[in-house]
Design a protein around this motif. Sequence first.
Motif: not given
Length: 267
Positions: A179-184, A200-206, A227-228, A244-254
């Motif tokens: 369920v949105e929001p989806t995370y890795i 943590t990474f929040d992946i957003t999309g349609i 999948y979109y 090894d990517l660190g931090g807490h980011k929002k990733l946009r599924d373009m």
Amino acid sequence: MRLYIMFKDFFTDISLSQERALSYSLPDLLVESGTQLTQFTYNSQTQKYESQAVVNLEETPFPPSSWELVASSDSIIVGKNIERRPNQEQTDRPQSKVIKLSPSLEKLKVYECADVAAMATDGNHIFVCTGGKLVALSQDLETLDEVDLELEGWGWRKKKNAHDILIHQSIAYLLDNVVEPTYILRVDISNPSNLQIISTFDITGINHHLRKQWINPDLNQWCILPYYGTQGGSGENIIILPLDLGGHKKLRDMNAQHEPGKRNALY
């Protein structure tokens, strides 16, 4: 029904002669069907699989559920995954369980929990996503530590389960795909008694879901398959991140910039 292959020494380049067929060894199979788990062993004389052991994992088939399974050299661990509707309220009450079985499918130990969304092992410990937490268990299913998967989104902050776990070099890679929001997420499991979320990474999309994840250690790649779906069509992208990517980011599924129905790589 699910089929699990318990590998022994397995070679695909073999002679099909009768003499070789009688001496050839195939891996054991574990078949999950409803509330039962059945072990099949290959009989080289008859060249057929035969039922070796059966265990009833649950007394009744309700509520509907499936079973996660991980195996080690001396035990088999199964976890009950209750099939909930996407917006169904979670509960911390024990409704599910993780069961330790012997190689002959004898029940050895039971760990009760709210649910089992995902499960994995590093060979020495069991890691379970349950009740919005990642829980580290010993081989005897004793709790070593747990960490809340507290995530933010759309004005709320709450715990969410991850639904897939990959383990590589003392790091657990978690994927939440329901369920949105989806995370890795990446969790340091080098000390199972002190779990630490390191990114943590929040992946957003349609209208999107995170279908799958995999890692390419030689290329230092963590790959996510979203999948979109849009009015113009649907498709899949591949998001590739450093292991090894660190931090807490929002990733946009373009996906809006790509042609629907095709896979595209995002770096």
